[in-house]
Motif scaffolding. Sequence first.
Motif, PDB file in Angstrom:
ATOM      1  N   LEU A 166     -33.615 -21.605  24.247  1.00  0.00           N
ATOM      2  CA  LEU A 166     -32.706 -20.534  23.840  1.00  0.00           C
ATOM      3  C   LEU A 166     -32.691 -19.444  24.909  1.00  0.00           C
ATOM      4  CD1 LEU A 166     -31.004 -19.460  21.406  1.00  0.00           C
ATOM      5  CD2 LEU A 166     -33.025 -18.110  20.803  1.00  0.00           C
ATOM      6  N   VAL A 167     -31.483 -19.046  25.299  1.00  0.00           N
ATOM      7  CA  VAL A 167     -31.310 -17.961  26.271  1.00  0.00           C
ATOM      8  C   VAL A 167     -30.693 -16.787  25.519  1.00  0.00           C
ATOM      9  CG1 VAL A 167     -30.105 -17.246  28.370  1.00  0.00           C
ATOM     10  CG2 VAL A 167     -30.994 -19.593  28.173  1.00  0.00           C
ATOM     11  N   VAL A 168     -31.429 -15.691  25.390  1.00  0.00           N
ATOM     12  CA  VAL A 168     -30.921 -14.528  24.658  1.00  0.00           C
ATOM     13  C   VAL A 168     -30.407 -13.517  25.680  1.00  0.00           C
ATOM     14  CG1 VAL A 168     -31.452 -12.722  22.977  1.00  0.00           C
ATOM     15  CG2 VAL A 168     -32.662 -14.915  22.880  1.00  0.00           C
ATOM     16  N   THR A 169     -29.110 -13.277  25.653  1.00  0.00           N
ATOM     17  CA  THR A 169     -28.503 -12.378  26.649  1.00  0.00           C
ATOM     18  C   THR A 169     -28.609 -10.931  26.163  1.00  0.00           C
ATOM     19  OG1 THR A 169     -27.028 -14.105  27.399  1.00  0.00           O
ATOM     20  CG2 THR A 169     -26.380 -11.848  27.916  1.00  0.00           C
ATOM     21  N   LEU A 170     -29.233 -10.094  26.995  1.00  0.00           N
ATOM     22  CA  LEU A 170     -29.523  -8.717  26.599  1.00  0.00           C
ATOM     23  C   LEU A 170     -28.506  -7.708  27.126  1.00  0.00           C
ATOM     24  CD1 LEU A 170     -33.369  -8.645  27.384  1.00  0.00           C
ATOM     25  CD2 LEU A 170     -32.210  -9.410  25.293  1.00  0.00           C
ATOM     26  N   ASP A 171     -27.785  -8.089  28.183  1.00  0.00           N
ATOM     27  CA  ASP A 171     -27.032  -7.074  28.934  1.00  0.00           C
ATOM     28  C   ASP A 171     -25.601  -6.876  28.456  1.00  0.00           C
ATOM     29  OD1 ASP A 171     -25.762  -9.364  29.877  1.00  0.00           O
ATOM     30  OD2 ASP A 171     -26.708  -9.313  31.849  1.00  0.00           O
ATOM     31  N   THR A 172     -25.219  -7.580  27.384  1.00  0.00           N
ATOM     32  CA  THR A 172     -23.801  -7.544  26.991  1.00  0.00           C
ATOM     33  C   THR A 172     -23.668  -7.227  25.513  1.00  0.00           C
ATOM     34  OG1 THR A 172     -23.436  -9.110  28.770  1.00  0.00           O
ATOM     35  CG2 THR A 172     -21.600  -8.795  27.292  1.00  0.00           C
ATOM     36  N   TRP A 173     -24.380  -6.187  25.057  1.00  0.00           N
ATOM     37  CA  TRP A 173     -24.256  -5.806  23.648  1.00  0.00           C
ATOM     38  C   TRP A 173     -22.933  -5.085  23.408  1.00  0.00           C
ATOM     39  CZ3 TRP A 173     -24.020  -0.540  23.301  1.00  0.00           C
ATOM     40  CH2 TRP A 173     -24.583   0.166  24.372  1.00  0.00           C
ATOM     41  N   THR A 174     -22.261  -4.700  24.519  1.00  0.00           N
ATOM     42  CA  THR A 174     -20.851  -4.365  24.454  1.00  0.00           C
ATOM     43  C   THR A 174     -20.277  -4.725  25.821  1.00  0.00           C
ATOM     44  OG1 THR A 174     -19.248  -2.687  23.780  1.00  0.00           O
ATOM     45  CG2 THR A 174     -21.023  -1.945  25.217  1.00  0.00           C
ATOM     46  N   LEU A 175     -18.951  -4.895  25.894  1.00  0.00           N
ATOM     47  CA  LEU A 175     -18.382  -5.312  27.178  1.00  0.00           C
ATOM     48  C   LEU A 175     -18.388  -4.161  28.167  1.00  0.00           C
ATOM     49  CD1 LEU A 175     -15.250  -7.455  26.244  1.00  0.00           C
ATOM     50  CD2 LEU A 175     -17.475  -8.249  27.067  1.00  0.00           C
ATOM     51  N   GLY A 176     -18.602  -4.481  29.435  1.00  0.00           N
ATOM     52  CA  GLY A 176     -18.538  -3.474  30.487  1.00  0.00           C
ATOM     53  C   GLY A 176     -17.102  -2.997  30.723  1.00  0.00           C
ATOM     54  N   TRP A 177     -16.981  -1.973  31.574  1.00  0.00           N
ATOM     55  CA  TRP A 177     -15.666  -1.415  31.940  1.00  0.00           C
ATOM     56  C   TRP A 177     -15.055  -2.321  33.005  1.00  0.00           C
ATOM     57  CZ3 TRP A 177     -12.546   2.283  30.091  1.00  0.00           C
ATOM     58  CH2 TRP A 177     -11.554   2.815  30.914  1.00  0.00           C
ATOM     59  N   ARG A 178     -14.066  -3.119  32.600  1.00  0.00           N
ATOM     60  CA  ARG A 178     -13.525  -4.141  33.498  1.00  0.00           C
ATOM     61  C   ARG A 178     -12.043  -3.875  33.751  1.00  0.00           C
ATOM     62  NH1 ARG A 178     -16.295  -9.415  30.496  1.00  0.00           N
ATOM     63  NH2 ARG A 178     -18.447  -8.657  30.634  1.00  0.00           N
ATOM     64  N   PRO A 179     -11.737  -3.170  34.847  1.00  0.00           N
ATOM     65  CA  PRO A 179     -10.345  -2.757  35.098  1.00  0.00           C
ATOM     66  C   PRO A 179      -9.352  -3.914  35.127  1.00  0.00           C
ATOM     67  CG  PRO A 179     -11.832  -1.552  36.518  1.00  0.00           C
ATOM     68  CD  PRO A 179     -12.665  -2.589  35.827  1.00  0.00           C
ATOM     69  N   ALA A 180      -9.729  -5.081  35.632  1.00  0.00           N
ATOM     70  CA  ALA A 180      -8.757  -6.181  35.690  1.00  0.00           C
ATOM     71  C   ALA A 180      -8.263  -6.510  34.281  1.00  0.00           C
ATOM     72  CB  ALA A 180      -9.375  -7.414  36.340  1.00  0.00           C
ATOM     73  N   ASP A 181      -9.192  -6.522  33.322  1.00  0.00           N
ATOM     74  CA  ASP A 181      -8.809  -6.841  31.940  1.00  0.00           C
ATOM     75  C   ASP A 181      -8.131  -5.646  31.265  1.00  0.00           C
ATOM     76  OD1 ASP A 181     -10.067  -9.230  32.441  1.00  0.00           O
ATOM     77  OD2 ASP A 181     -11.960  -8.595  31.538  1.00  0.00           O
ATOM     78  N   LEU A 250     -35.120 -14.553  28.189  1.00  0.00           N
ATOM     79  CA  LEU A 250     -34.292 -13.340  28.086  1.00  0.00           C
ATOM     80  C   LEU A 250     -33.440 -13.208  29.342  1.00  0.00           C
ATOM     81  CD1 LEU A 250     -36.826 -10.737  26.602  1.00  0.00           C
ATOM     82  CD2 LEU A 250     -35.335 -12.374  25.404  1.00  0.00           C
ATOM     83  N   LYS A 251     -32.129 -13.125  29.154  1.00  0.00           N
ATOM     84  CA  LYS A 251     -31.196 -13.088  30.292  1.00  0.00           C
ATOM     85  C   LYS A 251     -30.670 -11.679  30.503  1.00  0.00           C
ATOM     86  CE  LYS A 251     -26.874 -15.307  31.874  1.00  0.00           C
ATOM     87  NZ  LYS A 251     -25.759 -14.407  31.646  1.00  0.00           N
ATOM     88  N   ASP A 268     -40.833 -16.947  26.980  1.00  0.00           N
ATOM     89  CA  ASP A 268     -41.210 -18.034  27.888  1.00  0.00           C
ATOM     90  C   ASP A 268     -40.564 -17.901  29.261  1.00  0.00           C
ATOM     91  OD1 ASP A 268     -42.626 -19.883  25.848  1.00  0.00           O
ATOM     92  OD2 ASP A 268     -40.763 -19.267  24.877  1.00  0.00           O
ATOM     93  N   GLY A 269     -39.552 -17.081  29.361  1.00  0.00           N
ATOM     94  CA  GLY A 269     -38.912 -16.921  30.656  1.00  0.00           C
ATOM     95  C   GLY A 269     -37.936 -15.770  30.652  1.00  0.00           C
ATOM     96  N   VAL A 270     -37.457 -15.434  31.853  1.00  0.00           N
ATOM     97  CA  VAL A 270     -36.404 -14.426  32.000  1.00  0.00           C
ATOM     98  C   VAL A 270     -35.367 -14.981  32.971  1.00  0.00           C
ATOM     99  CG1 VAL A 270     -37.892 -12.424  31.559  1.00  0.00           C
ATOM    100  CG2 VAL A 270     -37.629 -13.251  33.905  1.00  0.00           C
ATOM    101  N   VAL A 271     -34.141 -14.508  32.834  1.00  0.00           N
ATOM    102  CA  VAL A 271     -33.130 -14.770  33.864  1.00  0.00           C
ATOM    103  C   VAL A 271     -32.846 -13.440  34.556  1.00  0.00           C
ATOM    104  CG1 VAL A 271     -30.860 -15.676  34.457  1.00  0.00           C
ATOM    105  CG2 VAL A 271     -32.044 -16.531  32.418  1.00  0.00           C
TER     106      VAL A 271
END
Length: 382
Positions: A166-181, A250-251, A268-271
């Motif tokens: 299991l890879v638990v992504t920590l950095d995207t609990w909300t979307l970043g400011w992405r001007p293209a989108d 943890l990613k 057990d690991g980090v990304v």
Amino acid sequence: AEIYLHGLAGQTPALPTDPARLEEAARAVLDDGPFGYVAGGAGQGATMRANRAAFDRHGLVPRMLRETTVRDWSTTVLGTAMPAPLLLAPIGVLSIMHEDAEPGVARAAAGLGVPMVLSTASSHTIEEVAEASGEGPRWFQLYWPTEDAVTVSLLDRARRAGFSALVVTLDTWTLGWRPADLDQSYLPFLRGVGCAVPFSDPAFLAGLAASPEDDLMAAVGRWVPMFTGTALRWDRLDLIREHWDGPIVLKGVLHPEDALRAVEAGMDGVVVSNHGGRQVDRAVGSLSALPGVVAAVEGRAAVLFDSGVRTGADVAVALALGADAVLLGRPYAYGLALGGQDGVTHVLRSVLAEMDLTLALAGHADLAGLRSSPDALVTLPR
Ligand code: FNR
């Protein structure tokens, strides 16, 4: 050799092997919205540039007259055997790139024995992708829902579908400011794309009056708060541990102290990752953060790496800096856009072949040899 031999017969590869040309070719076949969503980053793209610049500050130091004709890059990371220390990074919403989408990626990865990390934001269900994977190795990436019942249900489904880590992504609990989108008002999730995993989940559906097919707006209305804001806190990792038997990674870890906390929390690991520069603009280049994390972890957990990897030589450098394995991101999405499942196979084979050739020409025949060569790499002054 295969490519050059075909060249003798007048055939060039169906898709570019050069990553910049691959991206340009993908731009040509995709609409602006989907291309911008995949290629774009946070803010002014400073983090994306920092990811690439960090690679330019490191160099392999090739050694000569070493026996490298027989080579073996196979390794086992957190119980998963792989032919080389390479995995496919979790990328959601792949149906905006090509109809083969996640099942096509799963088949391509399984065909080469390369582990795929399936995103929570997949446009196909966990079960569909597992079936496409067949016997192929597979890990599941969790965007941590704010309702525990949904979290537990997703973990249960992933385990039953044969996802081993299991890879638990920590950095995207909300979307970043992405001007293209932002400038195109383009967000695939608002159209239900990338919601297949929650939309097929009994615990998620239990909170809806009507099915997503009958009332997409209500379903998206439940989806947004479910994956926004944070249920994540260090002490809450206990919930994940309680409901997941296998390894947990943890990613999105960049700071050595966060890596230490992950070890202390029994992970057990980090990304080491900045999400390909899509979250925090002006963040540190991911490769620049790798040595600090490797030093902090001291071998007590696996250290994986992504963000900015474009070539086999990039993979080689990350390995020389101490990564146990590397995750490939955007390039395989471009391969998918251009050639569906076969396009992903092409990209993977190219990266693996270049990694093999680079390390062999640098004088290494296997990972043990590379890791016992502290002189394999130099860091240049900035
Ligand atoms: C991502 N990434 C990502 N990560 C994750 O944990 N879950 C996800 O659903 C997604 N979705 C996603 C979509 C798209 C279009 C991109 C480009 C990336 C981040 C991904 O796993 C990885 O960290 C980066 O792609 C690595 O950076 P590069 O190699 O693309 O520069």
